[in-house]
Design a protein around this motif. Sequence first.
Motif, PDB file in Angstrom:
ATOM      1  N   ALA A 109       0.838  -1.204   0.000  1.00 37.24           N
ATOM      2  CA  ALA A 109       0.000   0.000   0.000  1.00 37.24           C
ATOM      3  C   ALA A 109       0.872   1.253   0.000  1.00 37.24           C
ATOM      4  CB  ALA A 109      -0.931  -0.010   1.209  1.00 37.24           C
ATOM      5  N   ALA A 110       1.943   1.229   0.786  1.00 40.58           N
ATOM      6  CA  ALA A 110       2.860   2.374   0.826  1.00 40.58           C
ATOM      7  C   ALA A 110       3.562   2.558  -0.514  1.00 40.58           C
ATOM      8  CB  ALA A 110       3.884   2.176   1.941  1.00 40.58           C
ATOM      9  N   ILE A 111       3.941   1.463  -1.156  1.00 43.97           N
ATOM     10  CA  ILE A 111       4.592   1.527  -2.470  1.00 43.97           C
ATOM     11  C   ILE A 111       3.643   2.125  -3.498  1.00 43.97           C
ATOM     12  CG2 ILE A 111       5.503   0.146  -4.384  1.00 43.97           C
ATOM     13  CD1 ILE A 111       6.392  -1.903  -2.205  1.00 43.97           C
ATOM     14  N   ASN A 112       2.383   1.690  -3.469  1.00 42.65           N
ATOM     15  CA  ASN A 112       1.413   2.182  -4.447  1.00 42.65           C
ATOM     16  C   ASN A 112       1.210   3.684  -4.305  1.00 42.65           C
ATOM     17  OD1 ASN A 112      -0.356   0.883  -6.543  1.00 42.65           O
ATOM     18  ND2 ASN A 112      -1.921   2.077  -5.490  1.00 42.65           N
ATOM     19  N   LYS A 113       1.062   4.140  -3.060  1.00 41.36           N
ATOM     20  CA  LYS A 113       0.866   5.578  -2.830  1.00 41.36           C
ATOM     21  C   LYS A 113       2.092   6.378  -3.275  1.00 41.36           C
ATOM     22  CE  LYS A 113      -0.273   9.072   0.639  1.00 41.36           C
ATOM     23  NZ  LYS A 113       0.766   9.997   0.122  1.00 41.36           N
ATOM     24  N   ALA A 114       3.271   5.917  -2.888  1.00 43.27           N
ATOM     25  CA  ALA A 114       4.491   6.632  -3.255  1.00 43.27           C
ATOM     26  C   ALA A 114       4.704   6.627  -4.764  1.00 43.27           C
ATOM     27  CB  ALA A 114       5.695   6.006  -2.558  1.00 43.27           C
ATOM     28  N   SER A 115       4.295   5.547  -5.432  1.00 47.24           N
ATOM     29  CA  SER A 115       4.450   5.471  -6.890  1.00 47.24           C
ATOM     30  C   SER A 115       3.524   6.450  -7.591  1.00 47.24           C
ATOM     31  CB  SER A 115       4.170   4.041  -7.367  1.00 47.24           C
ATOM     32  OG  SER A 115       5.124   3.136  -6.834  1.00 47.24           O
ATOM     33  N   PHE A 116       2.327   6.674  -7.034  1.00 43.78           N
ATOM     34  CA  PHE A 116       1.433   7.692  -7.597  1.00 43.78           C
ATOM     35  C   PHE A 116       1.939   9.104  -7.271  1.00 43.78           C
ATOM     36  CE2 PHE A 116      -1.932   4.405  -8.128  1.00 43.78           C
ATOM     37  CZ  PHE A 116      -2.240   4.703  -9.444  1.00 43.78           C
ATOM     38  N   ASP A 117       2.450   9.296  -6.075  1.00 48.45           N
ATOM     39  CA  ASP A 117       3.001  10.612  -5.731  1.00 48.45           C
ATOM     40  C   ASP A 117       4.146  10.971  -6.675  1.00 48.45           C
ATOM     41  OD1 ASP A 117       1.222  10.818  -3.636  1.00 48.45           O
ATOM     42  OD2 ASP A 117       2.672  10.230  -2.085  1.00 48.45           O
ATOM     43  N   ASN A 118       4.973   9.993  -6.983  1.00 49.05           N
ATOM     44  CA  ASN A 118       6.135  10.199  -7.851  1.00 49.05           C
ATOM     45  C   ASN A 118       5.768  10.108  -9.327  1.00 49.05           C
ATOM     46  OD1 ASN A 118       9.082  10.290  -8.329  1.00 49.05           O
ATOM     47  ND2 ASN A 118       8.825   8.183  -9.013  1.00 49.05           N
ATOM     48  N   VAL A 119       4.608   9.507  -9.619  1.00 45.01           N
ATOM     49  CA  VAL A 119       4.198   9.156 -10.994  1.00 45.01           C
ATOM     50  C   VAL A 119       5.352   8.407 -11.672  1.00 45.01           C
ATOM     51  CG1 VAL A 119       3.054   9.907 -13.091  1.00 45.01           C
ATOM     52  CG2 VAL A 119       2.867  11.301 -11.025  1.00 45.01           C
ATOM     53  N   THR A 120       5.681   7.261 -11.099  1.00 43.04           N
ATOM     54  CA  THR A 120       6.748   6.414 -11.632  1.00 43.04           C
ATOM     55  C   THR A 120       6.503   6.121 -13.104  1.00 43.04           C
ATOM     56  OG1 THR A 120       7.055   5.444  -9.440  1.00 43.04           O
ATOM     57  CG2 THR A 120       7.943   4.226 -11.328  1.00 43.04           C
ATOM     58  N   TYR A 121       5.276   5.740 -13.431  1.00 44.13           N
ATOM     59  CA  TYR A 121       4.798   5.675 -14.818  1.00 44.13           C
ATOM     60  C   TYR A 121       3.295   5.849 -14.770  1.00 44.13           C
ATOM     61  CZ  TYR A 121       3.225   0.735 -14.398  1.00 44.13           C
ATOM     62  OH  TYR A 121       2.575  -0.431 -14.051  1.00 44.13           O
ATOM     63  N   GLY A 122       2.651   5.907 -15.928  1.00 46.16           N
ATOM     64  CA  GLY A 122       1.210   6.079 -15.978  1.00 46.16           C
ATOM     65  C   GLY A 122       0.500   4.778 -16.317  1.00 46.16           C
ATOM     66  N   PRO A 123      -0.182   4.121 -15.348  1.00 41.39           N
ATOM     67  CA  PRO A 123      -0.981   2.936 -15.685  1.00 41.39           C
ATOM     68  C   PRO A 123      -2.174   3.344 -16.564  1.00 41.39           C
ATOM     69  CG  PRO A 123      -0.593   3.102 -13.305  1.00 41.39           C
ATOM     70  CD  PRO A 123      -0.235   4.425 -13.914  1.00 41.39           C
ATOM     71  N   THR A 124      -2.317   2.715 -17.711  1.00 37.65           N
ATOM     72  CA  THR A 124      -3.395   3.087 -18.632  1.00 37.65           C
ATOM     73  C   THR A 124      -4.564   2.113 -18.584  1.00 37.65           C
ATOM     74  OG1 THR A 124      -2.298   1.907 -20.453  1.00 37.65           O
ATOM     75  CG2 THR A 124      -1.799   4.262 -20.194  1.00 37.65           C
ATOM     76  N   GLY A 125      -4.525   1.154 -17.641  1.00 29.95           N
ATOM     77  CA  GLY A 125      -5.638   0.227 -17.478  1.00 29.95           C
ATOM     78  C   GLY A 125      -5.182  -1.217 -17.472  1.00 29.95           C
ATOM     79  N   PHE A 126      -6.094  -2.082 -17.060  1.00 32.35           N
ATOM     80  CA  PHE A 126      -5.853  -3.525 -17.023  1.00 32.35           C
ATOM     81  C   PHE A 126      -6.615  -4.175 -18.174  1.00 32.35           C
ATOM     82  CE2 PHE A 126      -7.362  -7.765 -15.815  1.00 32.35           C
ATOM     83  CZ  PHE A 126      -6.169  -8.394 -15.478  1.00 32.35           C
ATOM     84  N   PHE A 127      -5.963  -5.066 -18.915  1.00 29.93           N
ATOM     85  CA  PHE A 127      -6.643  -5.673 -20.058  1.00 29.93           C
ATOM     86  C   PHE A 127      -6.206  -7.112 -20.282  1.00 29.93           C
ATOM     87  CE2 PHE A 127      -2.797  -3.674 -21.626  1.00 29.93           C
ATOM     88  CZ  PHE A 127      -2.296  -4.541 -22.598  1.00 29.93           C
ATOM     89  N   LEU A 128      -7.096  -7.857 -20.910  1.00 29.42           N
ATOM     90  CA  LEU A 128      -6.848  -9.243 -21.310  1.00 29.42           C
ATOM     91  C   LEU A 128      -6.626  -9.290 -22.815  1.00 29.42           C
ATOM     92  CD1 LEU A 128      -9.741 -10.932 -19.284  1.00 29.42           C
ATOM     93  CD2 LEU A 128      -7.328 -10.840 -18.620  1.00 29.42           C
ATOM     94  N   MET A 129      -5.834 -10.257 -23.249  1.00 29.26           N
ATOM     95  CA  MET A 129      -5.596 -10.454 -24.672  1.00 29.26           C
ATOM     96  C   MET A 129      -5.876 -11.901 -25.046  1.00 29.26           C
ATOM     97  SD  MET A 129      -4.708  -7.541 -26.034  1.00 29.26           S
ATOM     98  CE  MET A 129      -3.852  -7.923 -27.565  1.00 29.26           C
ATOM     99  N   TYR A 130      -6.165 -12.109 -26.322  1.00 25.70           N
ATOM    100  CA  TYR A 130      -6.420 -13.452 -26.833  1.00 25.70           C
ATOM    101  C   TYR A 130      -5.152 -14.056 -27.429  1.00 25.70           C
ATOM    102  CZ  TYR A 130     -11.517 -12.718 -26.600  1.00 25.70           C
ATOM    103  OH  TYR A 130     -12.796 -12.496 -26.177  1.00 25.70           O
ATOM    104  N   GLN A 131      -5.185 -15.377 -27.587  1.00 23.53           N
ATOM    105  CA  GLN A 131      -4.272 -16.090 -28.469  1.00 23.53           C
ATOM    106  C   GLN A 131      -5.138 -16.984 -29.348  1.00 23.53           C
ATOM    107  OE1 GLN A 131      -1.592 -18.769 -26.392  1.00 23.53           O
ATOM    108  NE2 GLN A 131      -3.116 -19.296 -24.851  1.00 23.53           N
ATOM    109  N   ALA A 132      -4.614 -17.372 -30.498  1.00 26.39           N
ATOM    110  CA  ALA A 132      -5.403 -18.177 -31.442  1.00 26.39           C
ATOM    111  C   ALA A 132      -4.499 -19.211 -32.092  1.00 26.39           C
ATOM    112  CB  ALA A 132      -6.044 -17.284 -32.494  1.00 26.39           C
ATOM    113  N   TRP A 133      -5.060 -20.412 -32.340  1.00 30.05           N
ATOM    114  CA  TRP A 133      -4.264 -21.475 -32.938  1.00 30.05           C
ATOM    115  C   TRP A 133      -5.160 -22.403 -33.747  1.00 30.05           C
ATOM    116  CZ3 TRP A 133      -5.637 -20.906 -27.906  1.00 30.05           C
ATOM    117  CH2 TRP A 133      -6.302 -21.959 -27.275  1.00 30.05           C
ATOM    118  N   ARG A 134      -4.556 -23.172 -34.641  1.00 29.10           N
ATOM    119  CA  ARG A 134      -5.286 -24.159 -35.444  1.00 29.10           C
ATOM    120  C   ARG A 134      -5.748 -25.300 -34.535  1.00 29.10           C
ATOM    121  NH1 ARG A 134      -6.654 -22.783 -40.548  1.00 29.10           N
ATOM    122  NH2 ARG A 134      -6.622 -25.009 -41.088  1.00 29.10           N
TER     123      ARG A 134
END
Length: 531
Positions: free
Chosen positions: A486-511
């Motif tokens: 929790a402390a890491i998350n808060k400090a990372s937002f205070d510092n804006v270590t990077y910008g999280p743009t969201g959580f997403f799932l991806m597909y894979q496809a095969w024969r």
Amino acid sequence: MKRRELLKTAATGVVAAGSLAAPRIAAAQGMRTLRFVPQANLSSMDAVAGTQYVVRNAAMLVWETLYGVDSRLDPKPQMCEGHEASEDFRTWTFKLRPGLKFHDGETVTTRDVVASLQRWMVRDTMGQAIKGRLDALEALDDRTFRFRLNKPFPKMLFALGKSNAPVALIMPERIARTDPFKLITEYTGSGPMRFNTAEWVPGSKAVFEKFADYPVRPEAGDWLSGGKRMLFDRIEWQIPSDAATAAAALQNGEVDWVETPLPDLVPLLKRNRNLAVDIADPLGNIGSLRFNHLQPPFNDVRARRAVMMALSQQDYMQAVVGDNSDLWKPLPSFFTPGTAFYTEEGGDILKGPRDVEAAKKLLGEAGLLGAKVTLVVAMDVAITKAEGEVTGDLLKKLGFDVDFVATDWGTVGARRTKKDPPSQGGWNIFHTWHAGADCINPAPYTALDAGGDKAWFGWPKSDEVQAGIAAWYDAPDAAAEKKAMAAINKASFDNVTYGPTGFFLMYQAWRTNVSGVVKAPFPVFWGVQKT
């Protein structure tokens, strides 16, 4: 019959027989070859000096690790026969399995292990944590080696077996002596496949061939652990010009497996009864807008916060996966949702209505309105292309002077290492993504480190973030780990270590004639076969 006529007739017979046999031979060879489309071009093979997932995925075929995580993220012995740890976790003694060989026929020894780990410890955050505690890393004999530490490190096995790059890959000593900040140029490993350098055409093809002397562990294969049973003699990575071409090749049977099909094309692929389509990894991915903390304007935290105040995760996620709300969720966190220690502490900046005007006001107060921003975007990877285009539009709305550099993923991988000003080949922003398996806690989370020059690309620096990470490593129990995160998350937002743009799932496809494909944060090739 004259001799010349006899030879001519015999040759004709051989050609005819060969013509009849050719389809059967070709079919048999096709069964022993897997044709795979990776997520991006393979521009390097060094998963210690670099962190691109496509490089890691290729390297895992060629090199082995001492331990390997399974699908529960538990580290299991891989090259190692086993280990002993002292009660205070300061002394770790390991023994290699017998019969380990490199692709050049040489026996794997602890001299190779020590050199490989010394190179890895320079680049990896967990490796750096070990190095900071290290009194000695010593080869006791050809199969036994030991860490002697001056401070406990109970997470040693996970460090040696984790899947994210930099990976603790074991290389011959001569290769492991390569400067950790330079790419290796020889690709000899001890893994289940050899890398065919002669057939490597970056941007087009990479070829891996089965290593006959690979000693398969007796256990069932599970992610990076257990028996890596290769059921193909050859794996061909085919890099198409675009995602639509890859999808067409899969439908036509020209390739067997596509790692990340374009989401817009997934409904079409699902309608093809010769294809199987499924979520690649339930732990998903975190989109990343990566700032350069060394160069203006984002060396000023106010500029980074202004972007965070204005960015819409919905815009990013819909650009990446389309309108399917089942494939994404907002993420006011740096950690993987749904996992045990997930936290949104400090994430309010990503909640609520987006406020472009307030962001512009903050930029004005900082004297940064109209500042030039060099945005480097890999257009050959669907994820980064989609996110980069959203960011380009956002930066313009915020009043920045945007230099949109459209390039390829290999070039991004090389350019992001440069600390020079953008005018001298550096950068201000690039996009990537982080596998959810790498973001469950600080241990595998290279992108979260904020150690300045020693941090990942962008080189963020925050004593508060680093203190939180240190507290997590030293945590005596789960409650203390959760508090530290929790402390890491808060400090990372205070510092804006990077910008999280969201959580997403991806597909894979095969024969559908391909079996053994599993869900994982990376393609698992062992156990896969064609019928």
